[in-house]
Write an enzyme that holds these catalytic residues in place. Structure first.
Site, PDB file in Angstrom:
ATOM      1  N   LEU A  29       6.413   4.117  -7.420  1.00 34.18           N
ATOM      2  CA  LEU A  29       7.529   4.203  -6.459  1.00 34.18           C
ATOM      3  C   LEU A  29       6.992   4.740  -5.148  1.00 34.18           C
ATOM      4  O   LEU A  29       6.302   5.760  -5.159  1.00 34.18           O
ATOM      5  CB  LEU A  29       8.559   5.232  -6.939  1.00 34.18           C
ATOM      6  CG  LEU A  29       9.542   4.878  -8.033  1.00 34.18           C
ATOM      7  CD1 LEU A  29      10.413   6.097  -8.309  1.00 34.18           C
ATOM      8  CD2 LEU A  29      10.412   3.711  -7.594  1.00 34.18           C
ATOM      9  N   HIS A  30       7.287   4.089  -4.050  1.00 37.06           N
ATOM     10  CA  HIS A  30       6.883   4.688  -2.773  1.00 37.06           C
ATOM     11  C   HIS A  30       7.750   4.277  -1.593  1.00 37.06           C
ATOM     12  O   HIS A  30       7.588   4.801  -0.501  1.00 37.06           O
ATOM     13  CB  HIS A  30       5.431   4.330  -2.455  1.00 37.06           C
ATOM     14  CG  HIS A  30       5.245   2.895  -2.051  1.00 37.06           C
ATOM     15  ND1 HIS A  30       5.315   1.857  -2.943  1.00 37.06           N
ATOM     16  CD2 HIS A  30       5.041   2.323  -0.843  1.00 37.06           C
ATOM     17  CE1 HIS A  30       5.139   0.710  -2.305  1.00 37.06           C
ATOM     18  NE2 HIS A  30       4.965   0.956  -1.025  1.00 37.06           N
TER      19      HIS A  30
END
Ligand code: UD1
Length: 370
Positions: free
Chosen positions: A207-208
């Site tokens: 996730l980013h």
């Protein structure tokens, strides 16, 4: 005949997998001289050097050292720094890849110097300008002369925007070339064993995106969903530097650790692909991982409202998800039959060769005038 000089720009983690096969193919061709330029947008070892080493990329001829900053700082820094190199070397072609800030910045510098630009991974559109990458894609395609696309939807998007079809070549997905280039090492590395998890006995998480990690409420909802999944299937979470700091600030890092989620710093390409190819399923908001899982036939849950890679849904194993639906859909996929997906046309490990052939065929072709 003189050799054709090509500037190849890499900036951030997802760029290296797109640049490496093309660099190798151009380097092997006697009629081309590739020059690798690293803007330095990503600079941590795990985000840059380890991946370049896995893919056999040489040290760049130029490192612009741009680093982190606001969008304007990064884009402006690359624009100023790359213009100097472009002016000094005047390459015959600039090849930019993907949709990061450095992609748009180098394209802008080159366009005004009338250096011909090729965009590799052109034509992808999410239709969502809330994503900075969508702006970068639109800007880069507005400036490029030649468009190398991965899928028919990308061709159609470009034609709808007025690009002449003879400037578009569907070369396929170059990330698959990178995977095939090191497949044996990926299979042999056994990183999931090192972590202590058997084949298909875990899920992988990345996730980013600012839309997922910058809003503490959204991040907390996603962490709750991951904790619910972890109770049924162990998760390996390769955590981007931006995400680590957001999780820590929100007091969520400890909760993941206590629940047994394996938190990893960004790992090299070979290790990461070993984790992906042996995973039961992947949860991500990355662009490239949607494509890699489609190629490998691994179920993928993309935590976004849209994707610029719709072929991974229509033909592949990807689906969109959100914090509210993830746990249910993840459970259903694990309990159901293996996913039915197919590899899109020209996602075959031979894209770099098609790029080189196309560049050769376009030698001396006119620049775009409007
Ligand atoms: C960038 C790209 C995104 C791509 C992603 C892959 C843009 C607009 N975004 O987002 O499209 O999916 O790369 O990772 O170009 N940081 C480090 N070390 C690094 C790099 C970043 O610590 O080597 C930290 C810094 O705190 C930085 C933050 O991560 O401020 C974000 O990095 P940045 O390059 O701005 O964007 P990404 O989120 O990585």
């Amino acid at each position: 005949m003189s050799q054709v000089r090509v500037h190849l720009v890499a900036a951030a983690r997802p760029n290296f997998m797109k640049v490496a096969p093309l660099w190798h193919a151009l380097h092997a061709a006697l009629d081309f001289v590739p020059t690798l330029i690293h803007t330095g947008q990503h600079y941590d070892r795990g985000m840059s050097d380890a991946i370049c080493a896995d893919l056999g990329l040489p040290p760049p001829a130029h490192h612009l050292g741009i680093g982190s900053g606001s969008h304007a700082e990064q884009t402006g820094g690359v624009l100023i720094a790359y213009e100097k190199i472009a002016l000094a070397e005047r390459p015959d072609w600039l090849v930019v890849v993907g949709d990061v800030n450095s992609t748009a910045a180098c394209a802008l510098a080159a366009a005004k110097l009338r250096i011909p630009i090729v965009h590799l991974e052109a034509g992808l559109r999410s239709g969502d300008r809330d994503m900075p990458e969508e702006i970068n894609r639109l800007v880069t395609d507005a400036l490029s002369d030649v468009f190398w696309t991965p899928s028919p939807d990308a061709d159609a998007n470009l034609v709808a925007e007025g690009i002449a079809p003879d400037r578009i070549t569907r070369v396929g997905n170059i990330m698959i070339d990178s995977f095939e280039m090191v497949r044996e090492e990926v299979e042999a590395c056994g990183h999931h064993d090192v972590i202590g998890l058997g084949k298909k006995a875990y899920g992988v998480v990345t996730l980013h995106r600012p839309s997922n990690v910058d809003d503490p409420d959204q991040l907390a909802r996603l962490v709750e969903a991951l904790l619910a999944i972890q109770a049924r299937l162990p998760l390996i979470f390769s955590v981007h530097p931006r995400t680590v700091s957001r999780l820590a600030a929100a007091g969520l890092l400890g909760r993941l650790e206590q629940a047994g989620v394996r938190l990893l710093e960004p790992v090299s390409y070979i290790r990461f692909m070993n984790l992906v190819m042996n995973a039961a399923a992947v949860i991500t908001d990355s662009g490239g991982i949607q494509e890699e899982t489609t190629y490998l036939g691994i179920p993928c849950f993309t935590l976004r409202e849209n994707t610029e890679r719709p072929i991974t849904i229509s033909e592949g194993t990807n689906r969109l998800a959100d914090a509210a639906t993830l746990v249910r859909d993840f459970g259903a996929v694990l309990a159901g039959p293996p996913p039915a997906g197919r590899r899109p046309d020209r996602w075959d490990g031979m894209t770099a060769g098609r790029c080189v052939d196309d560049l050769r065929a376009r030698r001396g072709a006119p620049l775009r005038r409007k």
